[in-house]
Scaffold this active site. Structure first.
Site, PDB file in Angstrom:
ATOM      1  CE1 TYR A  58      -3.070  -3.002   0.335  1.00 28.02           C
ATOM      2  CE2 TYR A  58      -3.426  -2.463   2.639  1.00 28.02           C
ATOM      3  CZ  TYR A  58      -3.682  -3.260   1.547  1.00 28.02           C
ATOM      4  OH  TYR A  58      -4.570  -4.309   1.655  1.00 28.02           O
ATOM      5  N   PRO A 205     -15.592  -5.411   2.875  1.00 36.46           N
ATOM      6  CG  PRO A 205     -15.722  -4.768   5.123  1.00 36.46           C
ATOM      7  CD  PRO A 205     -14.762  -4.860   3.965  1.00 36.46           C
ATOM      8  N   GLY A 209     -17.459   0.207  -1.185  1.00 35.26           N
ATOM      9  CA  GLY A 209     -18.351   1.356  -1.007  1.00 35.26           C
ATOM     10  C   GLY A 209     -19.728   1.180  -1.599  1.00 35.26           C
TER      11      GLY A 209
END
Length: 329
Positions: A58, A205, A209
């Site tokens: 990341y 999860p 979005g």
């Protein structure tokens, strides 16, 4: 905040996925403000969240550095998870690398960037087809024996790989995509993890979005947002997938909560070994997501959600061909 177990590791029932604060390249999910990102991490700690998820890829590297700055002086009681598994050089990310040498080098780099002496949960980010999983987990286990890592995890591994890995060293957690719009792991992978006593950490999860109901048009996404290339956000698929979101929103309205909270509460209701890590980069989003731990869905709610979002019912694959080739190996 409630708490759950991932193998032998106690964590908050909901963790925080830090990827939106600095993903694979800048502004993967829209631009993030560093001061607000750090304030979001601090607010999570105030709310009793202990579980924070990052990865060397990341940024690359900048996400771990951000977390390191945020937890300085606040480390006690936190569970810091990070991931390795890619070859990262001056030219960027160049494929997977889970060789024992890279396992060690990545761990040392993550410890330095995070500013910690021990990583609580170290994941292999993606299975490397060129390196037997036994070799990779063996190298990870050596880091446990040296006190540099506490618990081991895998990400997006298939059932057979999980079994092979567990013969080398206990695996505390499997991280893979799981949500109302991505349920394929229920067929074989989740049952295998449960058989082996491995906890499950769903990433994305909230369907990147989509399940929050706040994105009603692709036009709301900023130029450069990753989701503009997401097959499930593609024209046609986007509209088809809104049908499930309408049910999520209706149940949310009946409970007086947000759609995001309903989507997360559905995941939490799938088992005590499930610990979702919704991504946040702002305090307002974090606070909304963490409140899902207190949402109690009825049996009728769960039935309606299962009917609205059955396994295999989402329009479009979850990734393009290149990324799909890297999951569930």
């Amino acid at each position: 905040m409630k708490y759950r177990m991932l193998g032998g590791l106690k964590v908050s029932a909901l963790g925080v996925g830090l990827m939106p604060m600095a993903g694979v390249g800048p502004a993967m999910y829209g631009a993030a403000d560093e001061a607000e990102s750090i304030a979001t991490i601090h607010r999570a700690i105030d709310l009793g969240v202990t579980f924070f998820d990052t990865a060397e890829v990341y940024g690359p590297h900048t996400n771990e550095e951000l977390l390191g700055r945020a937890i300085k002086g606040k480390r006690e009681g936190l569970v810091i998870a990070t991931k390795f598994g890619f070859r990262i050089g001056e030219g960027g990310i160049r494929g997977t690398d889970s060789s024992p040498a890279n396992v060690r080098a990545a761990c040392e780099g993550s410890l330095r960037r995070l500013g910690v002496e021990t990583i609580d949960l170290l994941y292999q980010h993606r299975v490397d087809p060129a390196v037997p999983i036994e070799e990779t987990v063996g190298a990870m286990a050596e880091l446990v024996r040296e006190g540099k890592v506490r618990f081991l995890g895998l990400s997006e591994a298939g059932a057979a790989t999980l079994r092979r890995a567990a013969t080398v060293h206990p695996i505390a957690a499997l991280q893979s995509e799981y949500s109302l719009w991505e349920r394929d792991i229920e067929a074989e992978i989740l049952p295998t993890a449960r058989e082996l006593g491995i906890g499950f950490v769903p990433y994305s999860p909230l369907g990147r979005g989509f399940l929050t109901g706040s994105i009603t048009s692709r036009d709301q996404l900023a130029p450069g947002d990753y989701r503009l290339n997401d097959p499930r956000y593609a024209p046609g698929n986007f509209e088809a997938n809104m049908a499930a979101v309408d049910v999520v929103k209706a149940i949310a309205a009946a409970h007086g909560v947000s759609a995001a909270q309903v989507a997360l509460a559905w995941l939490l209701a799938q088992g005590e070994d499930i610990v979702p890590i919704p991504g946040s980069k702002r305090r307002v989003t974090l606070e909304d997501s963490m409140a899902a731990a207190d949402v109690a869905l009825t049996a009728d709610d769960l039935d309606r959600l299962d009917a609205a979002a059955p396994r295999g019912g989402t329009a479009g694959p979850r990734y393009g061909d290149r990324m799909m080739a890297m999951v569930r190996l």
